[in-house]
Design an enzyme around this catalytic site. Structure first.
Site, PDB file in Angstrom:
ATOM      1  N   ASP A   8       5.825  -3.126  -4.994  1.00 21.14           N
ATOM      2  CA  ASP A   8       6.782  -2.069  -4.677  1.00 21.14           C
ATOM      3  C   ASP A   8       8.019  -2.697  -4.051  1.00 21.14           C
ATOM      4  OD1 ASP A   8       6.894   1.129  -3.679  1.00 21.14           O
ATOM      5  OD2 ASP A   8       7.945  -0.288  -2.391  1.00 21.14           O
ATOM      6  N   ASP A 104      10.784   1.381  -9.173  1.00 17.65           N
ATOM      7  CA  ASP A 104      10.570   0.372  -8.135  1.00 17.65           C
ATOM      8  C   ASP A 104       9.097   0.013  -7.904  1.00 17.65           C
ATOM      9  OD1 ASP A 104       9.895   2.740  -7.044  1.00 17.65           O
ATOM     10  OD2 ASP A 104      11.095   2.547  -5.232  1.00 17.65           O
ATOM     11  N   GLU A 105       8.216   0.423  -8.815  1.00 23.23           N
ATOM     12  CA  GLU A 105       6.808   0.062  -8.645  1.00 23.23           C
ATOM     13  C   GLU A 105       6.236  -0.451  -9.968  1.00 23.23           C
ATOM     14  OE1 GLU A 105       4.658   3.347  -5.984  1.00 23.23           O
ATOM     15  OE2 GLU A 105       6.095   4.139  -7.418  1.00 23.23           O
TER      16      GLU A 105
END
Lengths: 408, 112
Positions: A8, A104-105
């Site tokens: 993350d 974002d992960e």
């Protein structure tokens, strides 16, 4: 046992902006939309801004009250997509199994490669360092024997500790995961949380030790899924090709102000149909189900609706989508002011062979549409537009500059 | 019908994620580039050599390893040349008891 990482990016948008504008490095920074155009909420807040109590998704004015020296940056969506994609490629050096879960992960299955780097802790550390060195972004890593434990290790532990790495061991969930409140379980939203607490299930452990048959009785498959997740069970694989399959292609738009007149709503419906049809053609698909969704201006009153209609013959043409969408809209619209509109085409299939309708001859129209697509590819999305897009309520020119409703 | 509990299903994650269509498009293209092999370019001499090898293998029925390309992927067979169809430009390779029809131009290499 598998080894899955969830990686993350810490306050991703804000971190990218800080790398881009180094003078902001030691200042509280938030990325937020334009308050005048109704998207003035915080999309991301950097760790310094968070120390003032600023949270993601709160309105900008509220954030200013907490910190007057706040630096506000407008979003640059295509840059974030680019950086995210670069990180995907970086992760692919460590394993072939990388699944992007959000901008974002990303999940990485390192089961068969971890020993090449020593062990998983060394590997996680080296991934964190490489992302920091090459992108300047701080990454947090959750580890586990499956995706859900990796995700919760990241969200509830790695984000809070010094090393930025955390692991959830399925044999020690009693001390780690189970004491957490039920709302922290992946998949439990606010409504589910209320239901579960009303049943006396306040922690993840409470749910994990509740008889699964009663959960199944009340919620069916979903009840069983939640029980499994609480027990740290998740058999889902890491699927790199997960984005290849697509059930529907759609577009949604939040309007700059509430639209009242049916004429201006039609203009938007046509523009959305055009965009959807263009993307359907680009992937060489045809679709049979038209979806229309409408969001009412008054969010509390639930004036919005979502309806769908099956076409007689599959299509990739804007006119057909528009005609159907218009029909659906006229039938179900109560006359309420409209805040947002969306159109999608589902029931997608490859455009290889199909039954043609006896009365329409769509092939010529499709040829024309493809020619216009080519022009748009070459000279930009607004090089050829419908005359109706010149009306003041039209959005085509605005939208051409945007990704996800924010500036490119 | 598969659901979130089906083994091997990724539905739990696919139904919960949020992705921008522009981001998805990039990843889709990337995945295609990553997994697909491009068709080879042809070398006249190599083709002639391979054609000779195939003729020879056909008459002797010797076991060989055939590497060929189909649908952006590389495949390998171990078997004998069972038949040659000159009009369709196809070679029939027999591996154990299955016959595979392979276009002559799709062969990458033949190792005896």
């Amino acid at each position: 046992m598998r080894t899955i990482f969830l990686i993350d990016m810490q306050s991703f948008y804000a971190s990218v902006e800080k790398v881009k504008n180094s003078h902001l490095w030691n200042h509280p920074v938030v990325v937020a939309g334009d308050p005048k155009k109704r998207n003035g909420i915080i999309l991301a807040a950097c760790p310094i801004a968070k120390t003032f109590g600023i949270k993601t998704a709160e309105p900008l004015w509220q954030a200013y009250q907490k910190c007057s020296s706040l630096h506000v940056v407008s979003p640059h969506m295509s840059l974030y997509i680019d950086v995210s994609y670069q990180i995907t490629q970086l992760l692919e050096q460590y394993s072939d199994y990388v699944e992007v879960y959000s901008i974002d992960e990303q999940f990485v299955d390192v089961t068969s490669t971890e020993r090449l780097f020593g062990n998983k802790y060394v590997l996680a550390d080296s991934i964190r360092r490489e992302i920091k060195d090459s992108m300047g972004i701080e990454a947090k890593i959750g580890m586990g024997p499956n995706k859900v434990l990796a995700k919760m290790a990241c969200d509830h532990f790695a984000k809070k500790n010094e090393t930025g790495i955390a692991e959830l061991d399925p044999n020690h969930l009693e001390e780690t995961l189970w004491p957490l409140p039920i709302g922290k379980l992946f998949g439990v939203g606010s409504r589910m949380q209320t239901h579960l607490t009303q049943m006396g299930l306040h922690t993840i452990g409470n749910l994990a030790n509740y008889p699964v048959k009663w959960l199944k009785k009340r919620w069916g498959i979903n009840g069983e899924v939640l029980w499994q997740l609480a027990n740290g069970i998740d058999l889902s694989p890491v699927v790199p090709s997960t984005h290849e399959l697509q059930k529907a292609i759609g577009h949604h738009m939040t309007l700059p102000h509430d639209y009242h007149s049916i004429q201006s709503i039609y203009v938007i419906l046509l523009e959305l149909s055009e965009e959807v049809a263009r993307r359907v053609r680009k992937q060489n698909k045809i679709g049979t189900i038209v979806h229309v969704s409408v969001k009412g201006a008054n969010l509390d009153k639930k004036e919005g609706f979502h309806r769908q209609l099956k076409l007689e013959a599959p299509t990739q043409l804007a006119q057909v989508i528009y005609k159907t969408a218009k029909q659906l809209f006229m039938k179900h619209w109560s006359g309420c002011p409209v805040r947002g509109l969306g159109i999608a085409l589902g029931g997608l299939a490859e455009n290889v062979e199909r039954q043609l309708s006896f009365f329409d001859q769509p092939l010529e129209q499709e040829e024309l549409a493809r020619t216009i697509d080519d022009l748009k590819d070459l000279y930009g999305p607004t090089s050829v537009i419908k005359a109706s897009s010149l009306f003041s309520d039209a959005q085509a020119h605005q939208r051409a500059k945007k990704i996800g409703g924010h500036d490119r | 019908m598969s659901n979130k509990l089906t083994i091997g299903s990724n539905m739990l994650w696919e139904s919960s994620r949020m992705m921008l269509p522009e981001h998805k498009a990039i990843l889709k293209e990337h995945e295609q580039k990553r997994t697909h092999i491009n068709p080879k370019t042809y070398d006249e001499q190599l083709l002639e050599e391979m054609s000779n090898t195939i003729e020879q293998l056909y008459s002797t029925k010797t076991l060989a390893t055939f590497t060929y390309y189909e649908d952006h992927t590389r495949y390998q067979l171990e078997g004998t040349v069972d038949d040659i169809d000159k009009t369709a430009k196809q070679v029939v390779v027999k591996e154990e008891n299955t016959r595979y029809f392979i276009n002559f131009l799709d062969f990458i290499s033949i190792d005896v």
